[in-house]
Design an enzyme around this catalytic site. Sequence first.
Site, PDB file in Angstrom:
ATOM      1  N   GLU A  42      -3.505 -36.572 -11.102  1.00  0.00           N
ATOM      2  CA  GLU A  42      -2.725 -36.419 -12.344  1.00  0.00           C
ATOM      3  C   GLU A  42      -1.234 -36.234 -12.061  1.00  0.00           C
ATOM      4  O   GLU A  42      -0.383 -36.869 -12.701  1.00  0.00           O
ATOM      5  CB  GLU A  42      -3.259 -35.235 -13.149  1.00  0.00           C
ATOM      6  CG  GLU A  42      -4.639 -35.500 -13.729  1.00  0.00           C
ATOM      7  CD  GLU A  42      -5.244 -34.249 -14.365  1.00  0.00           C
ATOM      8  OE1 GLU A  42      -5.627 -34.319 -15.531  1.00  0.00           O
ATOM      9  OE2 GLU A  42      -5.341 -33.194 -13.694  1.00  0.00           O
TER      10      GLU A  42
ATOM     11  N   LYS B 234     -15.222 -25.959 -13.606  1.00  0.00           N
ATOM     12  CA  LYS B 234     -14.328 -27.106 -13.595  1.00  0.00           C
ATOM     13  C   LYS B 234     -13.892 -27.562 -12.216  1.00  0.00           C
ATOM     14  O   LYS B 234     -13.569 -26.770 -11.341  1.00  0.00           O
ATOM     15  CB  LYS B 234     -13.070 -26.791 -14.420  1.00  0.00           C
ATOM     16  CG  LYS B 234     -13.348 -26.727 -15.906  1.00  0.00           C
ATOM     17  CD  LYS B 234     -13.565 -28.102 -16.487  1.00  0.00           C
ATOM     18  CE  LYS B 234     -12.240 -28.617 -17.002  1.00  0.00           C
ATOM     19  NZ  LYS B 234     -12.267 -30.025 -17.314  1.00  0.00           N
TER      20      LYS B 234
ATOM     21  N   SER C  41     -10.338 -24.272 -12.975  1.00  0.00           N
ATOM     22  CA  SER C  41      -9.797 -23.737 -14.220  1.00  0.00           C
ATOM     23  C   SER C  41      -9.779 -22.218 -14.166  1.00  0.00           C
ATOM     24  O   SER C  41     -10.644 -21.602 -13.538  1.00  0.00           O
ATOM     25  CB  SER C  41     -10.681 -24.200 -15.391  1.00  0.00           C
ATOM     26  OG  SER C  41     -10.498 -23.363 -16.511  1.00  0.00           O
TER      27      SER C  41
ATOM     28  N   HIS D 152     -10.357 -55.183 -20.514  1.00  0.00           N
ATOM     29  CA  HIS D 152     -10.258 -54.355 -21.735  1.00  0.00           C
ATOM     30  C   HIS D 152     -11.077 -53.069 -21.594  1.00  0.00           C
ATOM     31  O   HIS D 152     -11.506 -52.490 -22.600  1.00  0.00           O
ATOM     32  CB  HIS D 152     -10.706 -55.131 -22.984  1.00  0.00           C
ATOM     33  CG  HIS D 152     -10.156 -56.514 -23.067  1.00  0.00           C
ATOM     34  ND1 HIS D 152      -8.975 -56.818 -23.694  1.00  0.00           N
ATOM     35  CD2 HIS D 152     -10.626 -57.691 -22.553  1.00  0.00           C
ATOM     36  CE1 HIS D 152      -8.734 -58.123 -23.588  1.00  0.00           C
ATOM     37  NE2 HIS D 152      -9.716 -58.668 -22.883  1.00  0.00           N
TER      38      HIS D 152
END
Length: 492
Positions: free
Chosen positions: A292, A285, A279, A158
């Site tokens: 992804e 970043k 970024s 979980h």
Amino acid sequence: MCSDQIRQGRLSGERSANLEHFLASMDADRWIAEADLLVDMAHLLGLRRQGILDEAPARALMAALLDLHDRGFPEKAFDERFEDIHAGKEACLIERVGEDIGGRLHMGRSRNDEVATCVRIRLKQEIIVLARALVDLRRTLLDLAAGHTDTVMPGFTHLQHAQPTTLAHYLLAYEQAFSRDTARLREAYARVDVSPLGSAAFASTGFPLDRDYTARLLGFSRPAANSMDAVAARDFALEILGDLTVCMTTVSRLCEELILWSTSFVGFVHINDAYCSSSSIMPQKKNPDVAEIMRAKAGTVAGALIAAMTITKGLPMSYNRDLQELTPHLWRGVVATRESIPLLAGMIGTATFDAGRMAAEAGKGFSTATELADTLTRDYGLAFRTAHRIVGRAVRYGSLDLATLEAAAREAAGLSIVDLGVTEDRIDAVLDPRNAVAVRTVPGGPAPSAVAVQLAEGRDLLARDAAWVEAVEAALLRAFEDLISESRRMIA
Ligand code: ARG
């Protein structure tokens, strides 16, 4: 180049470029153009061997086919006027050797068995590439795991700290899944490995073709048993897309985990810069873009499966042109997967895992509470449910020290664990995450001894899968080389 030789007889009228484009499969046919020449050579050798075609036209046709093979297809073979490469290629042949010769190759054949044969040939090659990529990924995971059998980390259920485990145990869990993906591809390969050639439109042909011979020439294990099934079936494509969807679902989970683990609030992993992007506005970043995109590719592959199933589900026997629309989805799924797997291996293989952060988290969230309850049961005679309630109550109080446990035991179970002989030292030893790992020696568990067995078994299976990849690839290459040699002998 002559005009569309297939429409001439029955149909009339010009067609707009839009309409031609709508009907054409030329983009996807670039996948199968080379395979189609092999199919032609095998069919031609078969026609000659069976005495269906005389020597002179057979030699002229074979010379033209070998020329296409050696020099590549002229671009005009892909003209959308021809709808597909099969017709475009036939037009090329007729242009070169005239219709009286070029028009004889399609005896006993249809584009229906032709395309199904081509797709199966190409898919077999792609399965080999995919299986090899999975083998390489598994090797990366096994090598990495071998170096982290003592790297204690928190395991989660979980997404809550649950019990301590090791990084090796975690990596081997993914290796197991990719091992099953490889097994699925191996099984599916056997079902792709049958030759539709000789089935013609669907009802086979009155020409006395030798389907065993052409199947063997093309490196298939055997001809398809039923000519209608041979041209109509695409379950082999659905099966592969299903297998790839399952595989990419695991890939996606691993990517999700890498993304989560590389956040500043987890900090278990540093993904190599090469696999990250920055970024345009935020100069600090470092984003895990490869993971992804890969997570999203799982959606692309699942979409290809759903598209292919939906295209197939309403089709009556036997061939329907709808099937042409399915093929690009098959290649889309294959490409997304075969691009992802090696990149995933590279991303995992070059990542650095922060053993210190993992160790710091391993005991958090009372992750050794199970081991404490187990110890009260194993060594001090309590029923597990009683021990579970005592430890749970102590956690509610916020501590697992002896005083708290004793109070919890009195309140929740009406007994004294001190009277049973439990000591502070014993509790401290049991609450050490390394202890929880060390005692989990059962087969499949995270203790280094159990992980060593999993590693050895994993390497064993890996070696067998790697050998399978090499063997089927070599057999296929040999079949194609033999086919080309046999074809050259015909014109020598
Ligand atoms: N381009 C077609 C396909 O991909 C080849 C078979 C065409 N057959 C036909 N009868 N129109 O399925």
